[in-house]
Write an enzyme that holds these catalytic residues in place. Sequence first.
Site, PDB file in Angstrom:
ATOM      1  N   SER A   1       0.924  -1.078   0.004  1.00 29.86           N
ATOM      2  CA  SER A   1       0.119   0.049  -0.015  1.00 29.86           C
ATOM      3  C   SER A   1       0.854   1.225  -0.211  1.00 29.86           C
ATOM      4  O   SER A   1       1.791   1.522   0.990  1.00 29.86           O
ATOM      5  CB  SER A   1      -0.823  -0.027   1.365  1.00 29.86           C
ATOM      6  OG  SER A   1      -1.665   1.125   1.453  1.00 29.86           O
TER       7      SER A   1
ATOM      8  N   ASN B   1      -8.358   4.267   2.431  1.00 32.31           N
ATOM      9  CA  ASN B   1      -9.343   3.442   2.639  1.00 32.31           C
ATOM     10  C   ASN B   1      -8.716   1.840   2.541  1.00 32.31           C
ATOM     11  O   ASN B   1      -9.197   1.024   3.090  1.00 32.31           O
ATOM     12  CB  ASN B   1     -10.569   3.237   1.509  1.00 32.31           C
ATOM     13  CG  ASN B   1     -11.376   4.790   1.694  1.00 32.31           C
ATOM     14  OD1 ASN B   1     -11.752   4.876   3.094  1.00 32.31           O
ATOM     15  ND2 ASN B   1     -11.775   5.522   0.949  1.00 32.31           N
ATOM     16  N   GLU B   2      -7.702   1.794   1.756  1.00 31.81           N
ATOM     17  CA  GLU B   2      -6.794   0.468   1.615  1.00 31.81           C
ATOM     18  C   GLU B   2      -6.323   0.283   3.191  1.00 31.81           C
ATOM     19  O   GLU B   2      -6.204  -0.747   3.499  1.00 31.81           O
ATOM     20  CB  GLU B   2      -5.466   0.852   0.966  1.00 31.81           C
ATOM     21  CG  GLU B   2      -5.686   0.360  -0.678  1.00 31.81           C
ATOM     22  CD  GLU B   2      -4.561   0.466  -1.506  1.00 31.81           C
ATOM     23  OE1 GLU B   2      -3.547   0.829  -0.816  1.00 31.81           O
ATOM     24  OE2 GLU B   2      -4.431   0.165  -2.516  1.00 31.81           O
ATOM     25  N   LEU B   3      -5.680   1.131   3.861  1.00 30.05           N
ATOM     26  CA  LEU B   3      -5.467   1.086   4.973  1.00 30.05           C
ATOM     27  C   LEU B   3      -6.319   0.473   6.100  1.00 30.05           C
ATOM     28  O   LEU B   3      -6.004  -0.367   6.743  1.00 30.05           O
ATOM     29  CB  LEU B   3      -4.625   2.334   5.461  1.00 30.05           C
ATOM     30  CG  LEU B   3      -4.074   2.351   7.015  1.00 30.05           C
ATOM     31  CD1 LEU B   3      -2.850   1.274   7.144  1.00 30.05           C
ATOM     32  CD2 LEU B   3      -3.755   3.674   7.594  1.00 30.05           C
TER      33      LEU B   3
ATOM     34  N   ILE C   1      -6.803  -3.113   5.228  1.00 29.48           N
ATOM     35  CA  ILE C   1      -5.666  -3.787   5.766  1.00 29.48           C
ATOM     36  C   ILE C   1      -5.693  -4.029   7.350  1.00 29.48           C
ATOM     37  O   ILE C   1      -5.502  -5.438   7.878  1.00 29.48           O
ATOM     38  CB  ILE C   1      -4.359  -3.161   5.491  1.00 29.48           C
ATOM     39  CG1 ILE C   1      -3.812  -3.200   3.865  1.00 29.48           C
ATOM     40  CG2 ILE C   1      -3.215  -3.691   6.304  1.00 29.48           C
ATOM     41  CD1 ILE C   1      -3.038  -2.297   3.526  1.00 29.48           C
TER      42      ILE C   1
END
Length: 1005
Positions: A15, A82-84, A87
């Site tokens: 990421s 939003n990826e974080l 994750i």
Amino acid sequence: MASSSRSWRYNVFPSFHGPDVRVTFMSHLKKQFQHNGIIAFNDEGIERSKLIGTELIRSIRESRISIVVLSENYGSSSWCLNELLEILKCQESAGQIVMTVFYKVDPCDVRKQMGEFGKTFKETCEGKTETQVHKWIHALTHVANIAGEHSVNWNNEAKMIEKISLNVSDNLNATPSRDFDGMVGLEGHLGKIQCLLILENDEPMTLGISGPAGIGKTTIARALYNQLSPDFPLRYFMENVGGSYRNIGCGDHGSKLRLQEQLLLHILNQTNINVCHLDVISERLCNQKVLIVLDDVDSLDQLDALAKDIYHFGSGSRIIVTTKDQELLERYGITNTYHVGFPSNGEALEIFCRYAFRRNSPKYGFEKLAIRVAELCGNLPLGLRVVGSSLGGKSGDEWEVIIHRLETSLDEDLERVLRVGYETLHEKDQALFLHIAIFFNNKDQDYVKSMLHDCNLNVEHGLRNLVNRSLIDISTNGEIVMHSLLQQMARQVIQRQEPWKRHILIDPHEICDVLEYETGTRTVCGIYFDTSETGEVFVSKGALKRMRNLQFLTVHKRKHCEKDIVCIPQDLEFPPRLKLLHWEVYPRKSLPMRFHLENLVELNMRDSQLEKLWEGSQPLTNLKKMDLAMSCHLKELPDLSNATNLERLNLNDCESLVEIPSSFSNLHKLKALSMFACTKLEVIPAYMNLASLESVDMTACQRLRNFPDISRNVSKFSISVEELDQVPESIRLWSRLRVLTITSKGKLKSLTHLPQSVKHLHLSCIGEQRIPYFKKSLQRVELYLNSCRSSLLREDCEPKEGLTCPYDTPYTQLDYTNCFKLDREAQTAIITEHFAQGWACLPGGEVPVEFDHRAKGNRVTIHPMSNMSLTIFKVCVLISPNQQTRESEQLVCSRISKGMEEISVYAIPRIQRKHLFLFPSYLLQESTSREAVFTFSSELEIVECGVQIWKDESERNQSAYSKPGNGEEEDVSNNQQDTYNISKAWDEEEAEENVNLNPAKRTKR
């Protein structure tokens, strides 16, 4: 669910904020990952927006480790934030490992959202809900508290990248997979085998694993492969080698070639490779560190094809062979072997209990019964698993009945043990089991359901029961998989049935009698007829008609023999309920007039003598698959107007086929159409626009004159057109097209109408050819212009805005072999262009002056600039044919810098005179590295060599690593390629594009 019990699609999900790190830190990190055999998710082609899509979410969830690269502008992207969140959700719910890298940003600024990081983050939060902002703040605080690498602590970024990659490898290996927990004693087996492998020894080695059927050899080998594979850049687990070899049916030599082809396709991750001689594996994998597992080998021919000349492979290579035949290993000279013995009584009881009770020990009251069953199963793991699954949940009285059956059996072999699992099934589930074993092993479960839906078998419920009893598995892609031992047992079950009670006929001699003397009955629902050893067979006119309930008919040859002839009358009558007709080498010119088609789901008539199938319109609403490949006499296709559910059609090598009927316009569920080498095909209906079509192969259709508008939804399209001046404008409406392959003798001026979705273009031209301009969004261009006259376009077609010469694309392959009339402008463009990846081959008499480091012979030494962390070279080698006789020769390039060697291997087509071969080379170096030595070797004569350093690193980085159009990433280290060739690509399940690349394989040591 604990993370170690999962099967992960990717090792790493990175990421990061692209503009900060994509062309610098991340490109180097991904190259290091590839070198270490770490599989990282690549976001190629994913369009970025504020919301992350389902594909990206699935990729995060299917990654073992996530690496969050926190840079100054990471917080400016809601996509990254939003990826974080996703994750960290996976970290909590699935135990995913999260690693951090603080790249030119203070962890405290991330933790407290301060400084420049905090400033950009606050701008991102504007207009967002309080709940959303709170989630982001909590996530940043959490991830900033995870200890990670900090770039300011390193004065050498290359060393930091090596450390990160090493940490990833350690994390991947730290927790052993629990996929194989069901096998008791696995760790002991793996420990002993690793001692035999002597992994610290760089000498290539072959190890044999032997043991009886069902002992667990494949499971051990699979677990070993999973454990070792991260350390091998090239690896492949080749399943059921013996079965694959027998099913090829091409003769000994042809079968060996196909086995090599299968191995190379997978280990090199290619879609199409042409293996024309048995030295290809040793040539292609020369000096590569490989891990190859050959599972269930049963003949010397298979070892000859796949395990010969291991010393041609690179240092540290390992080949592991599993077999039931210890003598086979000895005969082949494999002395380093491990024999898998039977488990001890205690281990056997534990295996049994795991399946019978879902625990390691017997339930109270079942102790003695469990011990008796384990003894009766002969401590064979597969038998213990099957019998244990069958007894789960049953009462003590039911156990006694089954034990009595095992105790009173005179035959204590595996077949008797496995029959217990079958005999405890309901009658309908038994029938389902036999159908799968004979007709539907390794078939998609939805396909099987459609075949058996009206057989009164309750297929959905039955499949669940078979899975629960360990009689089948359902693979991750939905295929039904049955162990070969269970298939053998099923055949024995059928053979032991009373002849008049058999629903499925498999004995070839019995089938001969049934077909000749019309002795079949309504009881028969399936026939599997192997004609390999029957000699001449005569089929009576009414033989099939008598079997009114026959639904599945397969006639094939396991081995090809001229004496195996099936003689059928012209007026043969097929039964009305037939769903599957698979008849290889069908002997007549057409199907019978009275052929009932209304229930047919699959028609497979490969290699037939058919000239036509049937007349007029027929009820074909159930037909889903149709395979007429290699029916070289087929002149016309039937009316398919009613085949509205047809999904796959294979017409490869139908050499006499001239026209595609207009009824094709009704095939709106057709997904794959393959017409490779239909050499007389001329007419294809215009404007069909088939709604579901995804893949089309019209390569080597030499008489095609037009470019058909066949579907605007197709994603892979390959075509050969005799004369092609331009691609029709309508192609711009093919919005899903990603891979386009064109072979032509025309004078193609431009490809300006390509839709933005096209990423890979493969163009093969013959005769006088001007090189067209292309859209700038292309990521990869491959030109094969062997022996043609070629020039750049000039006055009549100057490049326009948004267009580019092919040499300006990130990945370019240019084959100008033997193009002796190539004009000077084209030569100059090729030689001076700095393509980021790929290669070029063209006639030439000397290394151009642009290559300021030159030397006669095969060795040149250069001194890179010491202040560049990445040095990019352009390499030029002058080669001479030197009595070249083979279709291609290898050119091996070895580059040594700071004790590190990188080897690239290229396949050079047959050349008639001196040629120049050009390719890029990347060196991620330490600041103290001041020298690089290039050495070249080949059966061709190396006349001269030269190297040019690209001095403007930032400019070259941009062109090398940035993808045109959307700014997404092109992985520079993905320089793994394969010798080009245009040949058919038809898989039983999917028509693939005909794409082949000339290869460079890289290894470092």
